[in-house]
Design an enzyme around this catalytic site. Sequence first.
Site, PDB file in Angstrom:
ATOM      1  N   GLY A  45       0.836  -1.192   0.000  1.00 31.21           N
ATOM      2  CA  GLY A  45       0.000   0.000   0.000  1.00 31.21           C
ATOM      3  C   GLY A  45       0.870   1.242   0.000  1.00 31.21           C
ATOM      4  CD  GLN A  50       3.062   5.702   2.885  1.00 30.62           C
ATOM      5  OE1 GLN A  50       2.116   5.164   2.329  1.00 30.62           O
ATOM      6  NE2 GLN A  50       4.049   5.010   3.446  1.00 30.62           N
ATOM      7  CB  CYS A  98       4.669   1.929   7.596  1.00 32.02           C
ATOM      8  SG  CYS A  98       4.213   3.429   6.707  1.00 32.02           S
ATOM      9  CG  LEU A  99       6.517   0.977   1.668  1.00 28.53           C
ATOM     10  CD1 LEU A  99       6.066   1.297   0.250  1.00 28.53           C
ATOM     11  CD2 LEU A  99       7.631  -0.066   1.663  1.00 28.53           C
ATOM     12  CG  HIS A 140      -0.984   0.811   7.293  1.00 21.76           C
ATOM     13  ND1 HIS A 140      -0.037   0.381   8.207  1.00 21.76           N
ATOM     14  CD2 HIS A 140      -0.325   1.685   6.485  1.00 21.76           C
ATOM     15  CE1 HIS A 140       1.117   0.976   7.960  1.00 21.76           C
ATOM     16  NE2 HIS A 140       0.972   1.768   6.912  1.00 21.76           N
ATOM     17  CD  GLU A 141      -1.318   2.195   2.727  1.00 20.29           C
ATOM     18  OE1 GLU A 141      -0.946   3.373   2.577  1.00 20.29           O
ATOM     19  OE2 GLU A 141      -0.551   1.295   3.079  1.00 20.29           O
ATOM     20  CG  HIS A 144      -0.199   6.575   5.576  1.00 17.49           C
ATOM     21  ND1 HIS A 144       0.896   7.027   6.293  1.00 17.49           N
ATOM     22  CD2 HIS A 144       0.044   5.272   5.320  1.00 17.49           C
ATOM     23  CE1 HIS A 144       1.750   6.032   6.457  1.00 17.49           C
ATOM     24  NE2 HIS A 144       1.258   4.953   5.887  1.00 17.49           N
TER      25      HIS A 144
HETATM   26 NI    NI Z   1       2.188   3.067   5.814  1.00 15.57          NI
END
Ligand code: NI
Length: 181
Positions: A45, A50, A98-99, A140-141, A144
């Site tokens: 995701g 991000q 998470c990235l 999760h997304e 953000h």
């Molecule tokens: Ni994330």
Amino acid sequence: MILPIYVYGQSALRKPTEEIGPDYEGLKELIDNMYETMYNASGVGLAAPQIGLSIRLFVVDADVMGDEYEECKGFKRAFINPEITNKSQETVSMEEGCLSLPGINESVSRAKWVEVRYQDENMQEHEEKIEGYAARVFQHEYDHLEGHVFTDRISPLRRQLIKNKLNNIAKGKTACRYKTK
Ligand code: NI
């Protein structure tokens, strides 16, 4: 085009996000770039904050987890202006990463399922019930877009224990195999 991923400490991850309309310039290309950036970093995701954009858009592709979680098979979507219209009282705790927080994995409690409304990359309206691990990816997304990262949702004790790791990411001291900012 692969874009740099903004990491913990960048204010872009905390800013309020705005809805977008069909006239948003370069939307198709942006979505393509987000998929490419996500795949390059082996993520499932990626949300617009991000990559430094304060808009309500994220992409997911959790198909790679389909063997382990049936509900992830074919779970590839662009979510534009998503809303959570209903969610289960029942929660499940599982480890996430998470990235934007390279090297950190912590258990997070999430609703077992969510009912959502969103527009796809063609601005077509959809309503969908998302369950299991796919629901976790969605939540999760979605976080953000609300200026949250998953470590906001762990216990104060756990957060204290990973404080140095978080500080190192914010200081740019964490090595990462994909391009970050
Ligand atoms: Ni994330």
